[in-house]
Design a protein around this motif. Sequence first.
Motif, PDB file in Angstrom:
ATOM      1  N   ARG A  55       6.886 -19.527  26.534  1.00  0.00           N
ATOM      2  CA  ARG A  55       6.010 -18.544  25.883  1.00  0.00           C
ATOM      3  C   ARG A  55       4.731 -19.214  25.396  1.00  0.00           C
ATOM      4  NH1 ARG A  55       4.565 -14.797  26.762  1.00  0.00           N
ATOM      5  NH2 ARG A  55       3.745 -14.288  24.764  1.00  0.00           N
ATOM      6  N   HIS A  56       4.887 -20.393  24.790  1.00  0.00           N
ATOM      7  CA  HIS A  56       3.720 -21.113  24.289  1.00  0.00           C
ATOM      8  C   HIS A  56       2.744 -21.431  25.416  1.00  0.00           C
ATOM      9  CE1 HIS A  56       1.283 -23.899  22.000  1.00  0.00           C
ATOM     10  NE2 HIS A  56       1.493 -24.823  22.931  1.00  0.00           N
ATOM     11  N   GLN A  57       3.280 -21.931  26.527  1.00  0.00           N
ATOM     12  CA  GLN A  57       2.430 -22.269  27.670  1.00  0.00           C
ATOM     13  C   GLN A  57       1.757 -21.024  28.253  1.00  0.00           C
ATOM     14  OE1 GLN A  57       1.582 -25.292  28.676  1.00  0.00           O
ATOM     15  NE2 GLN A  57       2.844 -26.181  27.069  1.00  0.00           N
ATOM     16  N   ALA A  58       2.495 -19.902  28.336  1.00  0.00           N
ATOM     17  CA  ALA A  58       1.928 -18.667  28.867  1.00  0.00           C
ATOM     18  C   ALA A  58       0.807 -18.165  27.963  1.00  0.00           C
ATOM     19  CB  ALA A  58       3.004 -17.604  29.023  1.00  0.00           C
ATOM     20  N   ASN A  59       1.013 -18.240  26.652  1.00  0.00           N
ATOM     21  CA  ASN A  59      -0.041 -17.818  25.717  1.00  0.00           C
ATOM     22  C   ASN A  59      -1.268 -18.702  25.828  1.00  0.00           C
ATOM     23  OD1 ASN A  59       1.364 -15.661  24.641  1.00  0.00           O
ATOM     24  ND2 ASN A  59       2.269 -16.872  22.996  1.00  0.00           N
ATOM     25  N   ARG A  63      -4.996 -17.461  26.844  1.00  0.00           N
ATOM     26  CA  ARG A  63      -6.176 -17.721  26.017  1.00  0.00           C
ATOM     27  C   ARG A  63      -7.270 -18.393  26.824  1.00  0.00           C
ATOM     28  NH1 ARG A  63      -2.720 -19.326  22.008  1.00  0.00           N
ATOM     29  NH2 ARG A  63      -2.929 -21.487  22.650  1.00  0.00           N
ATOM     30  N   ASP A  64      -6.888 -19.356  27.676  1.00  0.00           N
ATOM     31  CA  ASP A  64      -7.870 -20.049  28.508  1.00  0.00           C
ATOM     32  C   ASP A  64      -8.534 -19.075  29.480  1.00  0.00           C
ATOM     33  OD1 ASP A  64      -7.292 -22.395  27.211  1.00  0.00           O
ATOM     34  OD2 ASP A  64      -6.004 -23.181  28.819  1.00  0.00           O
ATOM     35  N   ARG A  65      -7.733 -18.183  30.071  1.00  0.00           N
ATOM     36  CA  ARG A  65      -8.295 -17.181  30.989  1.00  0.00           C
ATOM     37  C   ARG A  65      -9.232 -16.229  30.272  1.00  0.00           C
ATOM     38  NH1 ARG A  65      -3.020 -15.516  32.829  1.00  0.00           N
ATOM     39  NH2 ARG A  65      -2.264 -17.389  33.814  1.00  0.00           N
ATOM     40  N   ASP A  66      -8.855 -15.810  29.067  1.00  0.00           N
ATOM     41  CA  ASP A  66      -9.679 -14.867  28.312  1.00  0.00           C
ATOM     42  C   ASP A  66     -11.020 -15.483  27.935  1.00  0.00           C
ATOM     43  OD1 ASP A  66      -7.708 -12.979  28.510  1.00  0.00           O
ATOM     44  OD2 ASP A  66      -6.955 -13.278  26.460  1.00  0.00           O
ATOM     45  N   THR A  67     -11.034 -16.740  27.549  1.00  0.00           N
ATOM     46  CA  THR A  67     -12.293 -17.372  27.161  1.00  0.00           C
ATOM     47  C   THR A  67     -13.151 -17.682  28.390  1.00  0.00           C
ATOM     48  OG1 THR A  67     -11.266 -19.553  27.124  1.00  0.00           O
ATOM     49  CG2 THR A  67     -11.371 -18.348  25.039  1.00  0.00           C
ATOM     50  N   ALA A  68     -12.535 -17.955  29.525  1.00  0.00           N
ATOM     51  CA  ALA A  68     -13.301 -18.267  30.731  1.00  0.00           C
ATOM     52  C   ALA A  68     -13.931 -17.013  31.335  1.00  0.00           C
ATOM     53  CB  ALA A  68     -12.401 -18.936  31.767  1.00  0.00           C
ATOM     54  N   VAL A  69     -13.324 -15.868  31.131  1.00  0.00           N
ATOM     55  CA  VAL A  69     -13.800 -14.633  31.736  1.00  0.00           C
ATOM     56  C   VAL A  69     -14.921 -13.994  30.938  1.00  0.00           C
ATOM     57  CG1 VAL A  69     -13.112 -12.262  32.334  1.00  0.00           C
ATOM     58  CG2 VAL A  69     -11.599 -14.172  32.852  1.00  0.00           C
TER      59      VAL A  69
END
Length: 74
Positions: A55-59, A63-69
């Motif tokens: 779960r931690h890794q998925a979150n 977060r990385d995808r959200d900030t990159a987009v």
Amino acid sequence: MRKRIAGTVLALGLAGFAGAAEAKGCIKGAIVGGIAGHAVGHTVAGAAAGCAVGRHQANKRQRDRDTAVQPAAR
């Protein structure tokens, strides 16, 4: 053998109550953690820890995808 079957049935039953968004990363982590835990005699503890790590890794990936987009502010 009965304990293993009972544990599997319980885990699958509880997985049915988890929402789809909450299960992201948990299933894969629980499988890997359960296998690793089984090697040292702590299958359930390994599965629980694997779920938490998954779960931690998925979150973190989300977060990385959200900030990159996000587009740059003007």
